[in-house]
Write a protein that holds these residues in place. Structure first.
Motif, PDB file in Angstrom:
ATOM      1  N   SER A  70       0.700  -1.107   0.137  1.00 31.60           N
ATOM      2  CA  SER A  70       0.139  -0.033  -0.075  1.00 31.60           C
ATOM      3  C   SER A  70       0.831   1.225   0.111  1.00 31.60           C
ATOM      4  N   GLY A  71       2.260   1.114   0.023  1.00 30.36           N
ATOM      5  CA  GLY A  71       3.190   2.213   0.094  1.00 30.36           C
ATOM      6  C   GLY A  71       3.440   2.786   1.474  1.00 30.36           C
ATOM      7  N   GLU A  72       2.933   2.228   2.450  1.00 31.50           N
ATOM      8  CA  GLU A  72       3.211   2.519   3.947  1.00 31.50           C
ATOM      9  C   GLU A  72       4.721   2.237   4.333  1.00 31.50           C
ATOM     10  N   LEU A  73       5.316   2.967   4.963  1.00 34.35           N
ATOM     11  CA  LEU A  73       6.788   2.741   5.336  1.00 34.35           C
ATOM     12  C   LEU A  73       6.748   2.520   7.028  1.00 34.35           C
ATOM     13  N   ALA A  74       7.420   1.493   7.386  1.00 31.77           N
ATOM     14  CA  ALA A  74       7.641   1.013   8.805  1.00 31.77           C
ATOM     15  C   ALA A  74       8.746   0.233   8.889  1.00 31.77           C
ATOM     16  N   TRP A  75       9.070  -0.218  10.227  1.00 28.18           N
ATOM     17  CA  TRP A  75      10.002  -0.670  10.696  1.00 28.18           C
ATOM     18  C   TRP A  75       9.693  -2.225  11.019  1.00 28.18           C
ATOM     19  N   THR A  76      10.854  -3.071  10.670  1.00 26.20           N
ATOM     20  CA  THR A  76      10.512  -4.349  11.274  1.00 26.20           C
ATOM     21  C   THR A  76      12.016  -5.298  11.226  1.00 26.20           C
ATOM     22  N   GLU A  77      11.902  -6.144  12.278  1.00 29.76           N
ATOM     23  CA  GLU A  77      13.190  -6.785  12.412  1.00 29.76           C
ATOM     24  C   GLU A  77      13.721  -7.600  11.248  1.00 29.76           C
ATOM     25  N   ALA A  78      14.844  -7.575  11.102  1.00 31.00           N
ATOM     26  CA  ALA A  78      15.447  -8.291   9.652  1.00 31.00           C
ATOM     27  C   ALA A  78      15.188  -9.724   9.862  1.00 31.00           C
ATOM     28  N   LYS A  79      15.341 -10.286  11.000  1.00 33.82           N
ATOM     29  CA  LYS A  79      15.360 -11.819  11.523  1.00 33.82           C
ATOM     30  C   LYS A  79      13.918 -12.498  10.722  1.00 33.82           C
ATOM     31  N   GLY A  80      12.888 -11.712  10.701  1.00 32.88           N
ATOM     32  CA  GLY A  80      11.665 -12.024  10.268  1.00 32.88           C
ATOM     33  C   GLY A  80      11.405 -12.173   8.796  1.00 32.88           C
ATOM     34  N   LEU A  81      12.441 -11.762   7.877  1.00 38.78           N
ATOM     35  CA  LEU A  81      12.351 -11.766   6.544  1.00 38.78           C
ATOM     36  C   LEU A  81      13.182 -12.610   6.063  1.00 38.78           C
TER      37      LEU A  81
END
Length: 147
Positions: A70-81
């Motif tokens: 949807s174009g939204e920016l956010a943060w996530t932990e790299a280990k989950g990808l």
């Protein structure tokens, strides 16, 4: 630091950031939480389901700033990808073709929002995809998000 040095440092930092290629990752075996800051103490914004592609726009230690479909920016932990590649269909009734050609027979039709696994890239702006049911075919890069 003097003003000219500060400007030079800022320019070099921006140039380095601009030269970084965008990359896509896929949410791994478990859903991930998207935060408003690079910390589990940040506000929780969304939960992204497993298999969904996310565009990585910035890496900060073990955290990634990502953009969702949807174009939204956010943060996530790299280990989950994961490095595995999936794409999301952008249009209703997308015809997935037997060959990378507009006139090729349709193998199946995918609705908007369906996840497809990237099986291989092809020439001329096409990619080979696999549906979770095992069906394989080709779609144009412009018809999906995550490439």
């Amino acid at each position: 630091m003097t003003f000219p040095r500060w400007i030079a440092a800022l320019t070099m930092t921006l140039a380095a950031a601009a030269s970084q290629a965008y990359d896509f990752k896929t949410v791994g075996a478990n859903p991930v939480i998207l935060y408003d800051a690079p910390s589990t103490k940040g506000g929780k914004l969304f939960v992204v389901p497993r298999g969904a592609p996310l565009e990585v726009v910035l890496a900060y230690g073990e955290w990634l700033k990502v953009r969702d479909v949807s174009g939204e920016l956010a943060w996530t932990e790299a280990k989950g990808l994961s490095a595995k590649r999936n794409v999301i269909v952008k249009m209703a009734n997308l015809k997935v073709r037997a060959n990378p050609d507009d006139s090729a027979a349709a193998v199946f039709t995918a609705d908007k929002g369906v996840l497809l696994e990237v099986a291989d890239s092809a020439n001329g702006g096409w990619i080979k995809v696999r549906h979770r049911d095992g069906l394989v075919g080709y779609v144009k890069n412009s018809e999906v998000w995550g490439i």
